[in-house]
Structures are given as C-alpha cells and as structure tokens.
Design a protein around this motif. Structure first.
Motif, short mmCIF file in Angstrom:
data_model
loop_
_atom_site.label_atom_id
_atom_site.label_comp_id
_atom_site.label_asym_id
_atom_site.label_seq_id
_atom_site.Cartn_x
_atom_site.Cartn_y
_atom_site.Cartn_z
N CYS A 97 33.74 29.19 38.89
CA CYS A 97 33.22 30.54 39.10
C CYS A 97 34.04 31.52 38.28
O CYS A 97 35.27 31.45 38.26
CB CYS A 97 33.29 30.91 40.58
N ASN A 98 33.37 32.44 37.59
CA ASN A 98 34.06 33.39 36.72
C ASN A 98 34.54 34.64 37.44
O ASN A 98 35.14 35.51 36.82
CB ASN A 98 33.16 33.77 35.54
N HIS A 99 34.26 34.75 38.74
CA HIS A 99 34.73 35.89 39.53
C HIS A 99 34.50 37.21 38.79
O HIS A 99 35.43 37.99 38.56
CB HIS A 99 36.19 35.70 39.92
N CYS A 100 33.25 37.40 38.42
CA CYS A 100 32.87 38.52 37.57
C CYS A 100 33.15 39.87 38.24
O CYS A 100 33.04 40.01 39.47
CB CYS A 100 31.37 38.44 37.24
N ASP A 101 33.48 40.86 37.43
CA ASP A 101 33.62 42.23 37.94
C ASP A 101 32.27 42.87 38.19
O ASP A 101 32.16 43.86 38.91
CB ASP A 101 34.44 43.08 36.96
N ASN A 102 31.23 42.29 37.56
CA ASN A 102 29.87 42.77 37.77
C ASN A 102 29.00 41.57 38.15
O ASN A 102 28.13 41.15 37.40
CB ASN A 102 29.35 43.44 36.48
N PRO A 103 29.24 41.01 39.35
CA PRO A 103 28.65 39.72 39.70
C PRO A 103 27.16 39.80 40.07
O PRO A 103 26.80 40.47 41.04
CB PRO A 103 29.47 39.28 40.92
N PRO A 104 26.30 39.11 39.34
CA PRO A 104 24.87 39.10 39.68
C PRO A 104 24.61 38.42 41.01
O PRO A 104 23.63 38.75 41.70
CB PRO A 104 24.24 38.34 38.51
N ALA A 155 27.82 27.95 38.73
CA ALA A 155 29.07 27.71 39.45
C ALA A 155 28.91 27.61 40.96
O ALA A 155 29.90 27.49 41.67
CB ALA A 155 30.07 28.82 39.13
N ARG A 156 27.67 27.65 41.48
CA ARG A 156 27.44 27.60 42.93
C ARG A 156 26.59 26.39 43.30
O ARG A 156 25.82 25.89 42.50
CB ARG A 156 26.74 28.88 43.40
N TYR A 157 26.72 25.98 44.54
CA TYR A 157 25.87 24.92 45.07
C TYR A 157 25.62 25.19 46.55
O TYR A 157 26.32 25.98 47.19
CB TYR A 157 26.52 23.55 44.88
N MET A 158 24.61 24.53 47.09
CA MET A 158 24.30 24.65 48.51
C MET A 158 25.03 23.54 49.27
O MET A 158 24.81 22.36 49.00
CB MET A 158 22.80 24.55 48.74
N HIS A 159 25.91 23.92 50.17
CA HIS A 159 26.68 22.93 50.90
C HIS A 159 25.74 22.11 51.80
O HIS A 159 24.96 22.69 52.59
CB HIS A 159 27.75 23.60 51.75
N PRO A 160 25.79 20.78 51.71
CA PRO A 160 24.82 19.95 52.44
C PRO A 160 24.99 19.94 53.96
O PRO A 160 24.06 19.57 54.68
CB PRO A 160 25.07 18.55 51.87
N GLU A 161 26.15 20.35 54.45
CA GLU A 161 26.39 20.35 55.89
C GLU A 161 26.21 21.73 56.51
O GLU A 161 25.58 21.88 57.56
CB GLU A 161 27.79 19.81 56.18
N LEU A 174 25.82 39.09 28.69
CA LEU A 174 25.16 39.32 29.97
C LEU A 174 25.80 40.46 30.75
O LEU A 174 25.26 40.88 31.79
CB LEU A 174 25.20 38.04 30.81
N ASN A 175 26.94 40.95 30.29
CA ASN A 175 27.62 42.09 30.93
C ASN A 175 28.00 41.81 32.38
O ASN A 175 28.01 42.72 33.23
CB ASN A 175 26.75 43.36 30.85
N THR A 176 28.32 40.56 32.67
CA THR A 176 28.79 40.24 34.02
C THR A 176 30.29 40.52 34.18
O THR A 176 30.82 40.50 35.28
CB THR A 176 28.53 38.77 34.35
N LYS A 177 30.96 40.72 33.05
CA LYS A 177 32.40 40.99 33.02
C LYS A 177 33.19 39.87 33.71
O LYS A 177 33.93 40.10 34.68
CB LYS A 177 32.72 42.34 33.66
N PRO A 178 33.04 38.65 33.19
CA PRO A 178 33.73 37.51 33.81
C PRO A 178 35.25 37.60 33.65
O PRO A 178 35.75 38.20 32.70
CB PRO A 178 33.16 36.31 33.04
N LYS A 179 35.97 36.97 34.59
CA LYS A 179 37.43 37.00 34.55
C LYS A 179 38.04 35.60 34.42
O LYS A 179 39.13 35.34 34.96
CB LYS A 179 37.97 37.72 35.80
N VAL A 180 37.35 34.73 33.71
CA VAL A 180 37.94 33.47 33.27
C VAL A 180 38.00 33.53 31.75
O VAL A 180 36.97 33.63 31.09
CB VAL A 180 37.12 32.25 33.73
N PHE A 181 39.22 33.49 31.22
CA PHE A 181 39.45 33.72 29.79
C PHE A 181 39.85 32.42 29.11
O PHE A 181 40.72 31.69 29.59
CB PHE A 181 40.54 34.77 29.60
#
Length: 256
Positions: free
Chosen positions: A123-130, A169-175, A234-241
């Motif tokens: 997950c990029n922990h975006c400053d502008n997270p969609p 970067a996301r998934y649906m937890h099966p439990e 995409l202007n999500t402003k990701p924070k993984v560099f």
C-alpha cells in the motif's frame, strides 16, 4: 476522518498483535473505543525501497504474513515482490509467484535477457487516497501520521476501495469479509519499532521514516538519491519512494 483516540487504543494492543493475532484488519474491539483526540504532533510516515538492493528473497513477505496474521493462501498479501525481466527485444515480463515467496519459472533464456530486477510493493499510503474517497461508510481513513487504515468495525465489505486502488494493494479478508491491506505495521511503529518487513530485510532494501524529520533515514535516502513514485500522473500522492542507480527501471515500473 481522523480517529486518533482509536489509534491510541490500537497501539495498546501490541502484545496481542505482535504474536500474529492482528486478524486481517483493525480489531473490532479496538475500533469500538475510537473517538477523536486532538493535539498529537503531525508526522508523515512513509517507506523507501532501494530497488538495487532487493534480492527477491521473500523474507519480507513471510514476515508480514506472520506478524499481521495474513491468510496463508497464495493470493492474500499485504506486501509482495515482483521480478521484472527486460528482454533484448524490449519485451517486459513480470513475475510474482506466491507474492515473491515462491520459486520463479525460467520465463526467458538467459541470453535473451537484457536486465532483471526485483520490486517490493505494498500500500502506498497516499496523501490523496482514492480508496478513502470511494468508501461509502468512512471505514478507510488516514491517521494523524498519514497512514491509511481500515476500520474493520465500519467496513461493510463492498469492495469499492479494492477496485479504486490503482496499485492493487488491497484484498477482501476471507474470514472477516472486510478489506485488508498494509498498515506499515502501525501497531509496531506506534511503539517505536520498525515495520516487520523493514526489520527482517537482509540487505536493508526497505527504509522507513518520517518525511517531516530531518534525522529520518528516509529523508536522508531521498536527499542522497533520485526517487520516484508509482503512477504519479494519477495524483494520488503516494508515499512509497523507489530509488535506483539509473533511470532505466522507471519506464518499466510505470507501465505495470
């Protein structure tokens, strides 16, 4: 969307969480006590990845699964590693078996490969997270430090955030049937510890720190090396560099 009291309560669950009982999202019991609490100093926590140091060993993937109780099935991951093969005809092959923890096949003859490299992703922990923008119930939110989390008590499992994330970067937890993703090991970092993936990396390819602190290892990394983020348009402003010795990797990364 700030829930600082919720996060303070979350940090107190370290004893349970560090033993692998994180349970695919923010604990319902911890979320129940969440209310707003002002006055905490704002940080900007982020991650740096040194591509040329990653050897694709998958240690970070295994550590993340154990630390955060990520389901064992080979398609649930909070972090994973991809191998990029650049062939002499400019064909790009991307591989990631079992999230980077499995043996990769020989996708091309060695003589046909111009270069190859490994890229850890999360997950990029975006400053502008969609993901936060599309959540209909406010279950996805940002902490005062800029970390994007999921309140599993509020999450209704609609999958909108999973579809909205441009980084997969996301998934649906099966439990729990709620959205799950990387938290930068928030339960650890609130106690002054490093994220599990950073702590176990044998080559120190991952660097964690506060972008607002001049003494942060991540700030030093960004000062010494050219860095880039994934899908900046995409202007999500990701924070993984990501860093590398040259710019030759950049075009391949941005196209996948």
């Amino acid at each position: 969307m700030r829930r600082q009291k919720f996060l303070d309560v979350l940090s107190k669950g370290l004893v349970l969480l560090t033993t692998g009982l994180f349970g695919g999202g923010i604990s319902n019991d911890l979320a129940k006590a969440a209310t707003t609490n002002e006055g905490v100093r704002r940080k900007s926590l982020a991650m740096g990845i040194q591509i040329d140091k990653c050897i694709g060993c998958g240690t970070c993937v295994r550590a993340c699964k154990v630390e955060n109780d990520v389901p064992a099935a080979p398609y649930y991951f909070r972090t994973w590693v991809e191998r990029y093969l650049i062939k002499r005809d400019d064909t790009v092959i991307v591989q990631s078996r079992n999230g980077g923890d499995g043996e990769l096949s020989h996708a091309a003859e060695e003589k046909d490969v111009l270069r190859s490299f490994f890229v850890p992703k999360l997950c990029n922990h975006c400053d502008n997270p969609p993901c936060a923008q599309v959540c209909p119930v406010g279950a996805t939110f940002q902490t005062e430090e800029g970390i994007v989390l999921v309140d599993s008590k509020r999450c209704i499992g609609c999958s909108y955030c999973i579809q909205a994330c441009p980084y997969g970067a996301r998934y649906m937890h099966p439990e729990t049937h709620t959205a799950d993703k990387c938290t930068l090991c928030y339960h650890r970092t609130r106690q002054g510890l490093l994220p599990a993936c950073v702590e176990v990396c044998p080559t120190q390819a991952r660097v964690y720190g506060d972008l607002k602190s001049g003494a942060s290892p991540l700030v030093r990394l960004k000062r010494l090396y050219n860095t880039h983020v994934l899908k900046p348009a995409l202007n999500t402003k990701p924070k993984v560099f990501y860093t590398n010795r040259s710019e030759e990797h950049t075009s391949e990364l941005q196209s996948h």
